[in-house]
Write a protein that holds these residues in place. Structure first.
Motif, PDB file in Angstrom:
ATOM      1  N   LEU A 172      10.567  -3.741  11.245  1.00 18.58           N
ATOM      2  CA  LEU A 172       9.849  -4.141  10.033  1.00 18.58           C
ATOM      3  C   LEU A 172      10.552  -3.717   8.751  1.00 18.58           C
ATOM      4  O   LEU A 172      10.303  -4.279   7.696  1.00 18.58           O
ATOM      5  CB  LEU A 172       8.433  -3.559  10.037  1.00 18.58           C
ATOM      6  N   LEU A 173      11.413  -2.724   8.832  1.00 23.15           N
ATOM      7  CA  LEU A 173      11.996  -2.171   7.601  1.00 23.15           C
ATOM      8  C   LEU A 173      13.459  -2.542   7.401  1.00 23.15           C
ATOM      9  O   LEU A 173      14.095  -2.078   6.451  1.00 23.15           O
ATOM     10  CB  LEU A 173      11.853  -0.640   7.614  1.00 23.15           C
ATOM     11  N   ILE A 174      13.990  -3.385   8.278  1.00 22.39           N
ATOM     12  CA  ILE A 174      15.408  -3.743   8.175  1.00 22.39           C
ATOM     13  C   ILE A 174      15.732  -4.419   6.857  1.00 22.39           C
ATOM     14  O   ILE A 174      16.800  -4.185   6.269  1.00 22.39           O
ATOM     15  CB  ILE A 174      15.804  -4.655   9.357  1.00 22.39           C
ATOM     16  N   SER A 175      14.841  -5.236   6.382  1.00 18.58           N
ATOM     17  CA  SER A 175      15.109  -5.960   5.130  1.00 18.58           C
ATOM     18  C   SER A 175      15.422  -5.000   3.991  1.00 18.58           C
ATOM     19  O   SER A 175      16.190  -5.332   3.089  1.00 18.58           O
ATOM     20  CB  SER A 175      13.907  -6.822   4.756  1.00 18.58           C
ATOM     21  N   ALA A 184      12.115  17.517   6.973  1.00 16.68           N
ATOM     22  CA  ALA A 184      10.685  17.468   6.668  1.00 16.68           C
ATOM     23  C   ALA A 184       9.841  16.973   7.838  1.00 16.68           C
ATOM     24  O   ALA A 184       8.614  17.001   7.771  1.00 16.68           O
ATOM     25  CB  ALA A 184      10.455  16.563   5.455  1.00 16.68           C
ATOM     26  N   GLY A 185      10.477  16.489   8.907  1.00 18.73           N
ATOM     27  CA  GLY A 185       9.723  16.000  10.067  1.00 18.73           C
ATOM     28  C   GLY A 185       9.039  14.684   9.798  1.00 18.73           C
ATOM     29  O   GLY A 185       7.948  14.421  10.296  1.00 18.73           O
ATOM     30  N   THR A 186       9.652  13.834   9.002  1.00 15.19           N
ATOM     31  CA  THR A 186       9.071  12.523   8.684  1.00 15.19           C
ATOM     32  C   THR A 186       9.780  11.429   9.487  1.00 15.19           C
ATOM     33  O   THR A 186      10.883  11.650   9.977  1.00 15.19           O
ATOM     34  CB  THR A 186       9.210  12.228   7.179  1.00 15.19           C
ATOM     35  N   THR A 244      11.587   7.048   5.739  1.00 14.27           N
ATOM     36  CA  THR A 244      12.190   7.962   4.759  1.00 14.27           C
ATOM     37  C   THR A 244      13.405   7.323   4.112  1.00 14.27           C
ATOM     38  O   THR A 244      13.589   7.418   2.886  1.00 14.27           O
ATOM     39  CB  THR A 244      12.598   9.282   5.435  1.00 14.27           C
ATOM     40  N   ILE A 245      14.229   6.674   4.905  1.00 14.57           N
ATOM     41  CA  ILE A 245      15.402   6.002   4.340  1.00 14.57           C
ATOM     42  C   ILE A 245      14.975   4.918   3.350  1.00 14.57           C
ATOM     43  O   ILE A 245      15.529   4.805   2.251  1.00 14.57           O
ATOM     44  CB  ILE A 245      16.269   5.377   5.460  1.00 14.57           C
ATOM     45  N   PHE A 270      22.196   8.453   4.348  1.00 19.49           N
ATOM     46  CA  PHE A 270      22.532   9.845   4.645  1.00 19.49           C
ATOM     47  C   PHE A 270      21.420  10.776   4.173  1.00 19.49           C
ATOM     48  O   PHE A 270      20.937  11.630   4.918  1.00 19.49           O
ATOM     49  CB  PHE A 270      23.859  10.211   3.968  1.00 19.49           C
ATOM     50  N   GLY A 271      21.023  10.584   2.921  1.00 13.70           N
ATOM     51  CA  GLY A 271      19.964  11.422   2.364  1.00 13.70           C
ATOM     52  C   GLY A 271      18.649  11.255   3.098  1.00 13.70           C
ATOM     53  O   GLY A 271      17.937  12.225   3.367  1.00 13.70           O
ATOM     54  N   GLY A 272      18.323  10.022   3.446  1.00 19.01           N
ATOM     55  CA  GLY A 272      17.071   9.751   4.143  1.00 19.01           C
ATOM     56  C   GLY A 272      17.016  10.428   5.503  1.00 19.01           C
ATOM     57  O   GLY A 272      15.985  10.995   5.887  1.00 19.01           O
ATOM     58  N   ILE A 273      18.121  10.391   6.233  1.00 17.35           N
ATOM     59  CA  ILE A 273      18.153  11.026   7.551  1.00 17.35           C
ATOM     60  C   ILE A 273      18.014  12.537   7.412  1.00 17.35           C
ATOM     61  O   ILE A 273      17.254  13.185   8.148  1.00 17.35           O
ATOM     62  CB  ILE A 273      19.451  10.661   8.310  1.00 17.35           C
TER      63      ILE A 273
END
Lengths: 195, 280
Positions: B204-207, B249-251, B256-257, B240-243
């Motif tokens: 769902l979030l690929i776009s 944070a355990g999200t 998050t990305i 990178f930051g999102g991962i």
């Protein structure tokens, strides 16, 4: 065309650099060597000061080596990341879920290691309810998927004796092992204790 | 910092960072082309097709579902993109048809021929990609790395042709460019990237991986080359930051990305407004 060739070389170099990014050993060695070389070139004439500095450098080198020695990972698995003690209670939920997944996927790399994890206590049963399988489970970040690890308390008491109420949050520590049942391989913590 | 060092010591975290960065890089490069060709939602459409294909592979009991998912997704991508600008059913309608149809049939088949004890969990994990990127095997990392390098090389060596095909197909065709061939290659590459990106952010979030870096770059720069380079940098940093944020944070990784992508877009939007940059 020249730009494209340089771009290609750049990508190859980036790929090579990325593939070597796990080699913390070389970085640690380099840092330690630099530290040791710097310590050796100190020109302080005081013998006491030089002795103190060399002692501190050795201690720093030793503690750094010990710290990073624990964190060096082999090939595809994390068997040597934390030595023989794997403490999942210090990790975030995302990391715990992923590590437990790895335990299930590559159990042979965790055999004999002491695992400590925190989660909800559940007790599964087989079809005729002749056997119970106490386990501690954790959810992934979206809370839609669950991973868990079966455990057997020290002394192997028959459930429910010695086990907590279902859905109680517990911290359990035990020795990771695999066993065969009905032709399938399962994982569990043996000689477990609830902290 | 100590905790981050601890996490980075785990091989699966390093694999996730490497694969995440590579997928983000490839998706951002193609994202600029797709946004300009008004095919922004192609990622969504193809990921839903891939979801449907995964349902079929599960029913067939195929161990490595990539063998089923990738060919079906490639065929769908070709159907959607190869026809180009001169087609009766335009981009958005074609994507919507294939997308919702595949999603509906996929979920229907998974329910009727369920092979999993946790159907909801499997569907949720596939759709939102909560930890899939953190459960990669070394072979999968190598496969992703090789495919990503090929995509980047294609983009570098055929940059001019991609530029021509993106902005004016008819002119490119009249100038002797094999437009159909390049549309075909782009379609195949997009399908490959979509299948890889499902591991990172879910269907769902690929776009978001395709759209947001390109739009963020367009807030700041005007030329195709500048936008492409900026889009790649933004996408890599956000992935990178999102991962890193998600494992600390355990999200969920995917959400998050995308959240980081959205924040960066707003920052670029504000900077663009201040700079007086051009709009997309």
């Amino acid at each position: 065309m020249r730009k494209k060739i340089f771009g290609f070389i750049g990508i190859v170099m980036m790929t090579v650099m990325l593939s070597a990014c796990g080699n913390t050993n070389s970085k640690v060695d380099q840092v330690i060597q630099n530290q040791m070389q710097e310590a050796d070139t100190v020109t302080d004439k005081s013998e006491d000061t030089k002795d103190i500095m060399e002692t501190e450098t050795d201690q720093f080198s030793e503690s750094t080596e010990n710290l990073f020695a624990e964190y060096v990972a082999e090939d595809t698995v994390s068997e040597s990341v934390l030595g023989d003690n794997i403490d999942l209670t210090v990790l975030s939920s995302t990391m715990v879920y992923s590590e437990v997944y790895n335990m299930m996927y590559s159990p042979h790399n965790y055999e004999g290691k002491t695992v400590k994890m925190n989660g909800l206590f559940v007790a599964y049963t087989n079809k005729d309810k002749s056997q119970y399988y106490p386990a501690v489970i954790i959810a992934d970040a979206t809370a839609c998927c669950l991973q868990g690890l079966e455990f057997i308390l020290e002394g192997n008491p028959a459930y429910p004796a010695g086990y907590p109420e279902v859905d109680t949050e517990i911290t359990v520590v035990g020795t990771f092992e695999t066993y065969e049942e009905d032709g399938y391989t399962y994982c569990r913590l043996q000689n477990a204790k609830i902290l | 910092m100590e905790k981050l060092l601890l996490y980075l010591a785990y091989p699966f975290v390093r694999y996730a960072l490497v694969v995440g960065v590579l997928i983000a890089l490839c998706s951002s490069l193609l994202g600029v082309t797709l946004v300009l060709k008004r095919f922004s939602f192609i990622g969504d459409g193809l990921s839903h097709v891939a979801f449907g294909a995964m349902a079929i592979s599960g029913i067939l009991g195929v161990t490595n579902d990539t063998l089923v998912v990738l060919p079906i997704t490639i065929v769908s991508a070709i159907l959607l993109l190869k026809t180009g600008q001169n087609t009766k059913i335009k981009g958005d309608a074609a994507i919507a048809m294939i997308s919702v149809g595949a999603l509906a049939f996929g979920y229907l088949l998974m329910n009727i021929f369920s092979t999993s004890s946790n159907l909801s969990g499997d569907v949720c994990s596939t759709l939102f990609g909560s930890t899939s990127i953190l459960t990669l095997r070394k072979e999968e990392v190598w496969l992703c790395a090789i495919l990503s390098v090929l995509v980047v090389l294609f983009f570098i060596f055929f940059y001019n042709k991609i530029f021509d095909v993106t902005f004016d197909e008819n002119f490119a065709r009249s100038a002797g460019t094999k437009v159909d061939l390049y549309n075909l290659i782009i379609a195949v590459i997009i399908a490959v990237i979509i299948v890889l990106a499902m591991n990172l952010v879910g269907s769902l979030l690929i776009s978001a991986l395709i759209i947001f870096p390109a739009l963020s770059a367009m807030r700041l720069f005007d030329s195709f080359k500048s936008v492409t380079i900026c889009s790649a940098i933004v996408s890599v940093i956000c992935a990178f930051g999102g991962i890193i944020v998600s494992i600390l944070a355990g999200t969920p990784v995917g959400s998050t990305i995308v959240a980081v992508d959205v924040v960066v877009f707003f920052v670029c939007f504000i900077v663009g407004k201040i700079k007086g940059g051009s709009r997309a």
